[in-house]
Write a protein that holds these residues in place. Structure first.
Motif, PDB file in Angstrom:
ATOM      1  N   ALA A  58       0.839  -1.200   0.000  1.00  0.00           N
ATOM      2  CA  ALA A  58       0.000   0.000   0.000  1.00  0.00           C
ATOM      3  C   ALA A  58       0.872   1.248   0.000  1.00  0.00           C
ATOM      4  N   LEU A  59       1.885   1.249   0.840  1.00  0.00           N
ATOM      5  CA  LEU A  59       2.776   2.395   0.952  1.00  0.00           C
ATOM      6  C   LEU A  59       3.477   2.674  -0.382  1.00  0.00           C
ATOM      7  N   ASP A  60       3.868   1.621  -1.073  1.00  0.00           N
ATOM      8  CA  ASP A  60       4.547   1.770  -2.362  1.00  0.00           C
ATOM      9  C   ASP A  60       3.639   2.498  -3.362  1.00  0.00           C
ATOM     10  N   TYR A  61       2.399   2.024  -3.493  1.00  0.00           N
ATOM     11  CA  TYR A  61       1.474   2.645  -4.455  1.00  0.00           C
ATOM     12  C   TYR A  61       1.077   4.060  -4.036  1.00  0.00           C
ATOM     13  N   LEU A  62       0.872   4.265  -2.743  1.00  0.00           N
ATOM     14  CA  LEU A  62       0.462   5.586  -2.267  1.00  0.00           C
ATOM     15  C   LEU A  62       1.584   6.610  -2.420  1.00  0.00           C
ATOM     16  N   THR A  63       2.820   6.151  -2.236  1.00  0.00           N
ATOM     17  CA  THR A  63       3.959   7.057  -2.434  1.00  0.00           C
ATOM     18  C   THR A  63       4.038   7.502  -3.897  1.00  0.00           C
ATOM     19  N   GLN A  64       3.746   6.556  -4.809  1.00  0.00           N
ATOM     20  CA  GLN A  64       3.717   6.915  -6.239  1.00  0.00           C
ATOM     21  C   GLN A  64       2.596   7.920  -6.507  1.00  0.00           C
ATOM     22  N   ALA A  65       1.439   7.694  -5.845  1.00  0.00           N
ATOM     23  CA  ALA A  65       0.317   8.614  -6.036  1.00  0.00           C
ATOM     24  C   ALA A  65       0.672  10.008  -5.537  1.00  0.00           C
ATOM     25  N   LYS A  66       1.340  10.080  -4.401  1.00  0.00           N
ATOM     26  CA  LYS A  66       1.714  11.378  -3.826  1.00  0.00           C
ATOM     27  C   LYS A  66       2.694  12.117  -4.729  1.00  0.00           C
ATOM     28  N   ALA A  67       3.567  11.368  -5.404  1.00  0.00           N
ATOM     29  CA  ALA A  67       4.541  11.990  -6.302  1.00  0.00           C
ATOM     30  C   ALA A  67       3.838  12.671  -7.482  1.00  0.00           C
ATOM     31  N   LYS A  68       2.638  12.178  -7.815  1.00  0.00           N
ATOM     32  CA  LYS A  68       1.891  12.732  -8.947  1.00  0.00           C
ATOM     33  C   LYS A  68       0.916  13.836  -8.530  1.00  0.00           C
ATOM     34  N   ASN A  69       0.519  13.797  -7.234  1.00  0.00           N
ATOM     35  CA  ASN A  69      -0.474  14.790  -6.787  1.00  0.00           C
ATOM     36  C   ASN A  69      -0.247  15.085  -5.309  1.00  0.00           C
ATOM     37  N   THR A  70       0.055  16.318  -5.023  1.00  0.00           N
ATOM     38  CA  THR A  70       0.314  16.721  -3.636  1.00  0.00           C
ATOM     39  C   THR A  70      -0.847  17.523  -3.049  1.00  0.00           C
ATOM     40  N   LYS A  71      -1.947  17.616  -3.793  1.00  0.00           N
ATOM     41  CA  LYS A  71      -3.059  18.458  -3.349  1.00  0.00           C
ATOM     42  C   LYS A  71      -4.266  17.664  -2.848  1.00  0.00           C
ATOM     43  N   ASP A  72      -4.347  16.380  -3.164  1.00  0.00           N
ATOM     44  CA  ASP A  72      -5.502  15.570  -2.775  1.00  0.00           C
ATOM     45  C   ASP A  72      -5.289  15.037  -1.359  1.00  0.00           C
ATOM     46  N   ALA A  73      -6.121  15.486  -0.420  1.00  0.00           N
ATOM     47  CA  ALA A  73      -5.962  15.079   0.982  1.00  0.00           C
ATOM     48  C   ALA A  73      -6.162  13.586   1.187  1.00  0.00           C
ATOM     49  N   ALA A  74      -6.834  12.930   0.239  1.00  0.00           N
ATOM     50  CA  ALA A  74      -7.069  11.487   0.379  1.00  0.00           C
ATOM     51  C   ALA A  74      -5.762  10.700   0.362  1.00  0.00           C
ATOM     52  N   ILE A  75      -4.733  11.242  -0.308  1.00  0.00           N
ATOM     53  CA  ILE A  75      -3.460  10.515  -0.406  1.00  0.00           C
ATOM     54  C   ILE A  75      -2.726  10.496   0.936  1.00  0.00           C
ATOM     55  N   PRO A  76      -2.441  11.650   1.561  1.00  0.00           N
ATOM     56  CA  PRO A  76      -1.771  11.573   2.873  1.00  0.00           C
ATOM     57  C   PRO A  76      -2.653  10.885   3.929  1.00  0.00           C
ATOM     58  N   LEU A  77      -3.980  10.954   3.766  1.00  0.00           N
ATOM     59  CA  LEU A  77      -4.860  10.245   4.697  1.00  0.00           C
ATOM     60  C   LEU A  77      -4.622   8.736   4.595  1.00  0.00           C
TER      61      LEU A  77
END
Length: 530
Positions: free
Chosen positions: A102-121
């Protein structure tokens, strides 16, 4: 969402989000239909592969899930991140979570978008699953910075605080959320769980434990009311809280209702059994425990289950099977010896001597327990009583043995009595000797006497009677124990009379007359010795 799918039938993402609603309501089959329809309607909407992959995770088919996840993110554009976010969430929500993936995929998501609060959540959830509290706290804080109204993130922070054993602060944070958002149900659930965890903190008194869990019951009830959660799992968890809070009456009613569901967690039968035992409905307790044992994985059976099964059997006069259950419980958890002792003393007071002795003999195996000496004494006294009764029943009015098998049983009990009482005789603790030594010597001597052949006595009873006399005299308790001294001197005198040791016989019977000048037995023997 259903209407949106109907109006925008070619938009594949709509099917995915409708499928998510089905998953929330435990309708995985309906969700799968939506995801497949989404792919059929819009083959480019690869996010539906994520939904199908999650269903594979529900089925614990990890290889199939990974294949679908790979298909979902194979040709993502530079700014596409939703698929990565949802794959990360899928691994977190799976029955067997894989927080690292999960952390691997979410880290990739964060690299693409830093504005969606759902990612750091979601990152906070993944880090919390990995027990990386500091990173989780940072991620939840980042989510709140992006979305100050994110109750999920605020709860996440509170759970981190709770994990650090700062329960009062966690309660304060969660309570603040209920004030700001009284209709957000998960907060009440987390408050309930926080009170329960707080109650288990080292050093918590029983009174405080119950008080905290009563607050937990209130909060979980509020969660059910606000959320409208009528799921079996939610009701079972509510039953758990009723157990913690010792609210047995309501527990009984809730458990009876839950037991009507054939798919209910077998632990509900545990609650029904415990409640029945508390109400002295022992047959009902046994019946529910039997159901639980039949349906529950053996790894989930706890020592207290075996204890109550044993105590219920004992109460139902199934002593042999009860002892087996109780011994099994003690082998698993010696703290339960207190429960056994309580029942043993109650049975002894109710003159259910054989049952009491069987229970005392279990406790007497454990020298480190607080009940070790008490149990040996009462097992010894009880075995003497049982052996004496059997001995009487094995003989006719003239004292001739007419039932040798019963006489053998009597001797076996009398031998046990002597062994049990010898533990007291050999004790070194002053408080044990003060409480039990005189009586232990008395019953040990009588157990030996009763086991002896009084036609041709071996005289093993003489030594404990002599020690009894010495002990009473040394303690200066002659007046208090006059009856014991009369019996001891009488039987010692009898033995010497039988052995034609006139001087010792006379001396013993004369001691009897000093204590009891009108004692007919001593007078008769002394007349015969003239």
């Amino acid at each position: 969402m259903q209407q949106l799918v109907s109006k925008q039938a070619k938009v594949g993402d709509n099917y995915f989000y409708l499928g998510q609603i089905y998953l929330v309501n435990d309708k995985a089959d309906s969700a799968a239909i939506m995801f497949n329809q989404g792919l059929a309607a819009d083959p480019k909407s690869l996010i539906n592969n994520v939904g199908l992959g999650y269903i594979d995770l529900l089925k614990k088919d990890k290889a199939a899930a990974e294949s679908k996840f790979s298909a979902a993110n194979a040709n993502l554009k530079k700014k596409d991140y939703e698929e990565l976010l949802e794959i990360g969430r899928a691994y977190i929500k799976a029955p067997e979570p894989d927080y690292a993936k999960a952390l691997d995929y979410l880290t990739q998501a964060k690299a693409k978008n830093t504005k969606d609060a759902a990612i750091p959540l979601a990152l906070g959830d993944a880090y919390r699953g990995l027990k990386e509290a500091s990173s989780a706290y940072t991620s939840y804080s980042d989510a709140i910075e992006l979305d100050p109204n994110s109750n999920r993130a605020k709860i996440g922070l509170a759970t981190i605080v709770r994990g650090a054993q700062a329960f009062d602060e966690a309660v304060a944070q969660l309570t603040a959320i209920t004030t700001e958002s009284p209709d957000y149900a998960p907060t009440y659930r987390e408050l309930a769980e926080t009170y329960n965890m707080w109650s288990k903190a080292p050093g918590t008194s029983e009174e405080k434990y119950v008080e905290l869990n009563k607050k937990g019951v209130e909060q979980y009830k509020k969660y059910l009311e606000v959320n409208g959660d009528n799921s079996l799992e939610a009701k079972i968890r509510y039953a758990d809280f009723l157990v913690y809070a010792r609210q047995y009456d309501e527990l009984g009613a809730v458990s009876e209702e839950l037991a009507l569901n054939p798919d209910v967690d077998p632990k509900i039968y545990r609650y029904l059994a415990y409640n029945a035992f508390r109400n002295k409905e022992y047959s009902k307790a046994s019946e529910n425990l039997e159901k639980m044992f039949a349906k529950m994985d053996t790894l989930r059976v706890i020592p207290l289950d075996n204890m109550y099964a044993g105590l219920s059997d004992v109460a139902n006069n199934k002593v042999e099977s009860g002892i087996v259950f109780i011994q099994k419980a003690i082998d698993q958890d010696k703290e339960l010896l207190a429960e056994v002792a309580e029942t043993a003393f109650a049975k002894y007071q109710d003159q259910e001597t054989a049952t009491a002795v069987a229970l005392f003999e279990i406790i007497a195996k454990y020298p480190d327990t607080d009940y070790y000496f008490d149990s040996n004494y009462y097992a010894g006294e009880g075995n003497y009583q049982i052996g004496f009764k059997k001995d009487q029943e094995s003989k006719d009015e003239e004292g001739n043995v007419i039932n040798q098998a019963l006489r053998d049983e009597a001797i076996a009990n009398l031998v046990k009595a002597q062994a049990d009482l010898s533990v007291i005789e050999n004790a070194t603790k002053p408080e044990v000797l003060d409480k039990y030594l005189v009586s232990a010597l008395y019953y040990k001597a009588f157990a030996s006497l009763t086991a002896d052949n009084l036609v041709e006595p071996k005289g093993d009873f003489v030594a404990p009677f002599e020690k009894l006399i010495v002990t009473i005299n040394e303690r200066g308790t002659q007046e208090k124990n006059k009856a014991y001294l009369v019996d001891a001197n009488t039987y010692i005198g009898f033995y010497h009379y039988f052995k034609n040791d006139v001087a010792k016989a006379k001396a013993s019977f004369q001691e009897v007359l000093k204590l009891d000048p009108e004692n007919e037995s001593a007078i008769t023997y002394l007349d015969a010795l003239k």
